[in-house]
Design a protein around this motif. Sequence first.
Motif, PDB file in Angstrom:
ATOM      1  N   LEU A 145       7.801  -1.510  -2.800  1.00 43.63           N
ATOM      2  CA  LEU A 145       7.356  -0.402  -3.650  1.00 43.63           C
ATOM      3  C   LEU A 145       7.757  -0.567  -5.115  1.00 43.63           C
ATOM      4  N   ALA A 146       8.882  -1.252  -5.356  1.00 48.11           N
ATOM      5  CA  ALA A 146       9.362  -1.391  -6.739  1.00 48.11           C
ATOM      6  C   ALA A 146      10.189  -2.665  -6.857  1.00 48.11           C
ATOM      7  N   TRP A 147      10.378  -3.098  -8.111  1.00 46.03           N
ATOM      8  CA  TRP A 147      11.177  -4.308  -8.348  1.00 46.03           C
ATOM      9  C   TRP A 147      12.645  -4.051  -8.071  1.00 46.03           C
ATOM     10  N   THR A 148      13.104  -2.823  -8.341  1.00 48.73           N
ATOM     11  CA  THR A 148      14.501  -2.491  -8.079  1.00 48.73           C
ATOM     12  C   THR A 148      14.580  -1.791  -6.729  1.00 48.73           C
ATOM     13  N   PRO A 149      15.664  -1.965  -5.982  1.00 48.14           N
ATOM     14  CA  PRO A 149      15.779  -1.326  -4.671  1.00 48.14           C
ATOM     15  C   PRO A 149      15.683   0.204  -4.784  1.00 48.14           C
ATOM     16  N   VAL A 150      14.953   0.811  -3.844  1.00 51.83           N
ATOM     17  CA  VAL A 150      14.851   2.271  -3.815  1.00 51.83           C
ATOM     18  C   VAL A 150      15.270   2.761  -2.438  1.00 51.83           C
ATOM     19  N   GLU A 151      15.800   3.973  -2.380  1.00 55.09           N
ATOM     20  CA  GLU A 151      16.276   4.504  -1.101  1.00 55.09           C
ATOM     21  C   GLU A 151      15.183   5.191  -0.305  1.00 55.09           C
ATOM     22  N   THR A 152      14.309   5.912  -1.003  1.00 52.86           N
ATOM     23  CA  THR A 152      13.197   6.583  -0.316  1.00 52.86           C
ATOM     24  C   THR A 152      11.935   6.386  -1.145  1.00 52.86           C
ATOM     25  N   PRO A 153      10.774   6.379  -0.485  1.00 56.37           N
ATOM     26  CA  PRO A 153       9.518   6.182  -1.219  1.00 56.37           C
ATOM     27  C   PRO A 153       9.302   7.207  -2.336  1.00 56.37           C
ATOM     28  N   THR A 168      -0.874  -8.392   1.154  1.00 57.34           N
ATOM     29  CA  THR A 168       0.075  -9.451   1.511  1.00 57.34           C
ATOM     30  C   THR A 168      -0.145  -9.981   2.933  1.00 57.34           C
ATOM     31  N   GLU A 169      -0.791  -9.174   3.779  1.00 59.72           N
ATOM     32  CA  GLU A 169      -1.022  -9.611   5.161  1.00 59.72           C
ATOM     33  C   GLU A 169      -2.169  -8.800   5.767  1.00 59.72           C
ATOM     34  N   ILE A 170      -3.003  -9.489   6.566  1.00 53.99           N
ATOM     35  CA  ILE A 170      -4.097  -8.827   7.274  1.00 53.99           C
ATOM     36  C   ILE A 170      -3.942  -9.132   8.759  1.00 53.99           C
ATOM     37  N   ASP A 171      -3.819  -8.099   9.576  1.00 50.58           N
ATOM     38  CA  ASP A 171      -3.712  -8.261  11.028  1.00 50.58           C
ATOM     39  C   ASP A 171      -4.951  -7.619  11.651  1.00 50.58           C
ATOM     40  N   ARG A 172      -5.968  -8.457  11.928  1.00 49.43           N
ATOM     41  CA  ARG A 172      -7.239  -7.944  12.453  1.00 49.43           C
ATOM     42  C   ARG A 172      -7.073  -7.299  13.827  1.00 49.43           C
ATOM     43  N   GLU A 173      -6.273  -7.919  14.680  1.00 50.38           N
ATOM     44  CA  GLU A 173      -6.148  -7.426  16.056  1.00 50.38           C
ATOM     45  C   GLU A 173      -5.510  -6.049  16.110  1.00 50.38           C
ATOM     46  N   ARG A 174      -4.492  -5.826  15.280  1.00 48.28           N
ATOM     47  CA  ARG A 174      -3.790  -4.546  15.309  1.00 48.28           C
ATOM     48  C   ARG A 174      -4.303  -3.574  14.248  1.00 48.28           C
ATOM     49  N   HIS A 175      -5.377  -3.974  13.548  1.00 49.95           N
ATOM     50  CA  HIS A 175      -5.971  -3.110  12.525  1.00 49.95           C
ATOM     51  C   HIS A 175      -4.934  -2.699  11.485  1.00 49.95           C
ATOM     52  N   ARG A 176      -4.206  -3.688  10.956  1.00 51.27           N
ATOM     53  CA  ARG A 176      -3.173  -3.366   9.972  1.00 51.27           C
ATOM     54  C   ARG A 176      -3.321  -4.231   8.725  1.00 51.27           C
ATOM     55  N   VAL A 177      -3.047  -3.615   7.580  1.00 52.43           N
ATOM     56  CA  VAL A 177      -3.015  -4.334   6.307  1.00 52.43           C
ATOM     57  C   VAL A 177      -1.662  -4.044   5.673  1.00 52.43           C
ATOM     58  N   ALA A 178      -0.941  -5.113   5.288  1.00 47.30           N
ATOM     59  CA  ALA A 178       0.324  -4.940   4.569  1.00 47.30           C
ATOM     60  C   ALA A 178       0.032  -5.108   3.078  1.00 47.30           C
ATOM     61  N   LEU A 179       0.649  -4.239   2.278  1.00 43.99           N
ATOM     62  CA  LEU A 179       0.403  -4.216   0.845  1.00 43.99           C
ATOM     63  C   LEU A 179       1.716  -4.293   0.079  1.00 43.99           C
ATOM     64  N   SER A 180       1.622  -4.683  -1.200  1.00 42.36           N
ATOM     65  CA  SER A 180       2.801  -4.686  -2.067  1.00 42.36           C
ATOM     66  C   SER A 180       2.433  -4.043  -3.398  1.00 42.36           C
ATOM     67  N   ARG A 181       3.229  -3.084  -3.813  1.00 44.23           N
ATOM     68  CA  ARG A 181       3.066  -2.513  -5.154  1.00 44.23           C
ATOM     69  C   ARG A 181       3.846  -3.380  -6.157  1.00 44.23           C
ATOM     70  N   ARG A 182       4.949  -3.932  -5.694  1.00 41.64           N
ATOM     71  CA  ARG A 182       5.806  -4.757  -6.549  1.00 41.64           C
ATOM     72  C   ARG A 182       5.028  -5.956  -7.079  1.00 41.64           C
ATOM     73  N   GLN A 183       4.263  -6.609  -6.189  1.00 44.51           N
ATOM     74  CA  GLN A 183       3.495  -7.794  -6.595  1.00 44.51           C
ATOM     75  C   GLN A 183       2.268  -7.419  -7.426  1.00 44.51           C
ATOM     76  N   GLY A 184       1.906  -6.128  -7.393  1.00 45.99           N
ATOM     77  CA  GLY A 184       0.744  -5.681  -8.157  1.00 45.99           C
ATOM     78  C   GLY A 184       1.077  -5.309  -9.587  1.00 45.99           C
ATOM     79  N   SER A 185       2.377  -5.289  -9.900  1.00 47.86           N
ATOM     80  CA  SER A 185       2.780  -4.943 -11.268  1.00 47.86           C
ATOM     81  C   SER A 185       3.775  -5.979 -11.755  1.00 47.86           C
ATOM     82  N   SER A 186       3.959  -6.041 -13.051  1.00 52.08           N
ATOM     83  CA  SER A 186       4.938  -6.983 -13.594  1.00 52.08           C
ATOM     84  C   SER A 186       6.327  -6.322 -13.575  1.00 52.08           C
ATOM     85  N   ALA A 187       7.353  -7.148 -13.563  1.00 54.41           N
ATOM     86  CA  ALA A 187       8.720  -6.627 -13.529  1.00 54.41           C
ATOM     87  C   ALA A 187       9.002  -5.822 -14.785  1.00 54.41           C
ATOM     88  N   VAL A 188       9.681  -4.693 -14.591  1.00 51.79           N
ATOM     89  CA  VAL A 188       9.988  -3.818 -15.742  1.00 51.79           C
ATOM     90  C   VAL A 188      11.474  -3.826 -15.946  1.00 51.79           C
TER      91      VAL A 188
END
Length: 188
Positions: A145-153, A168-188
């Motif tokens: 979720l963020a570049w720095t560790p967070v305790e809750t979303p 970041t990951e696609i699991d067709r069988e289990r119908h799941r997509v893993a996402l990253s917000r950290r990789q979608g933004s530059s480090a602040v």
Amino acid sequence: MGGPSEEPELWAFLESLHCGDILSGTVTAIERFGVFVALDDGPAHSVFPGVGFISFAELSSRRFEAASDVVQVGRRVSCEFLQFDTWNLEARLSLKATQPDPFQLFVDAIAVGEKLPGQVTKLIPFGAFVQVADGVEGLVHLRELAWTPVETPSDVVQVGDEITVVVTEIDRERHRVALSRRQGSSAV
């Protein structure tokens, strides 16, 4: 309910159906446990408002609040026959089986590493669900979720926030997509 001797016409009709058959009919009632459908073919039901029955799980692949968001009384539907419920003497049906699966359409069009806009739909202790397409949500794990560790979303996002994520990951069988917000933004 009656057995073959008490409801011979209805019993014979239901026994003639095969898993995967497509049956058409009209929605006759929306109850708190599912939806009744009066089928075009076959006899009427002696107790229920229709011989066909769709459980909530079989209504749609998309998330919905109430059955009336998906179907309305009087609407014509085509459903896949799942099984003969011999206890209730009804045809268990699936509406979602006859609709395009939004997840499969989505994953056919994207790739790992792709950047997408999304909207936060739900916060859970270890991350946030983000809607990235109609009927498709992915999970952003807490550590992504963020570049720095967070305790809750809720320290970094709220429901309704528009954010950019990376697949970041696609699991067709289990119908799941893993996402990253950290990789979608530059480090602040």
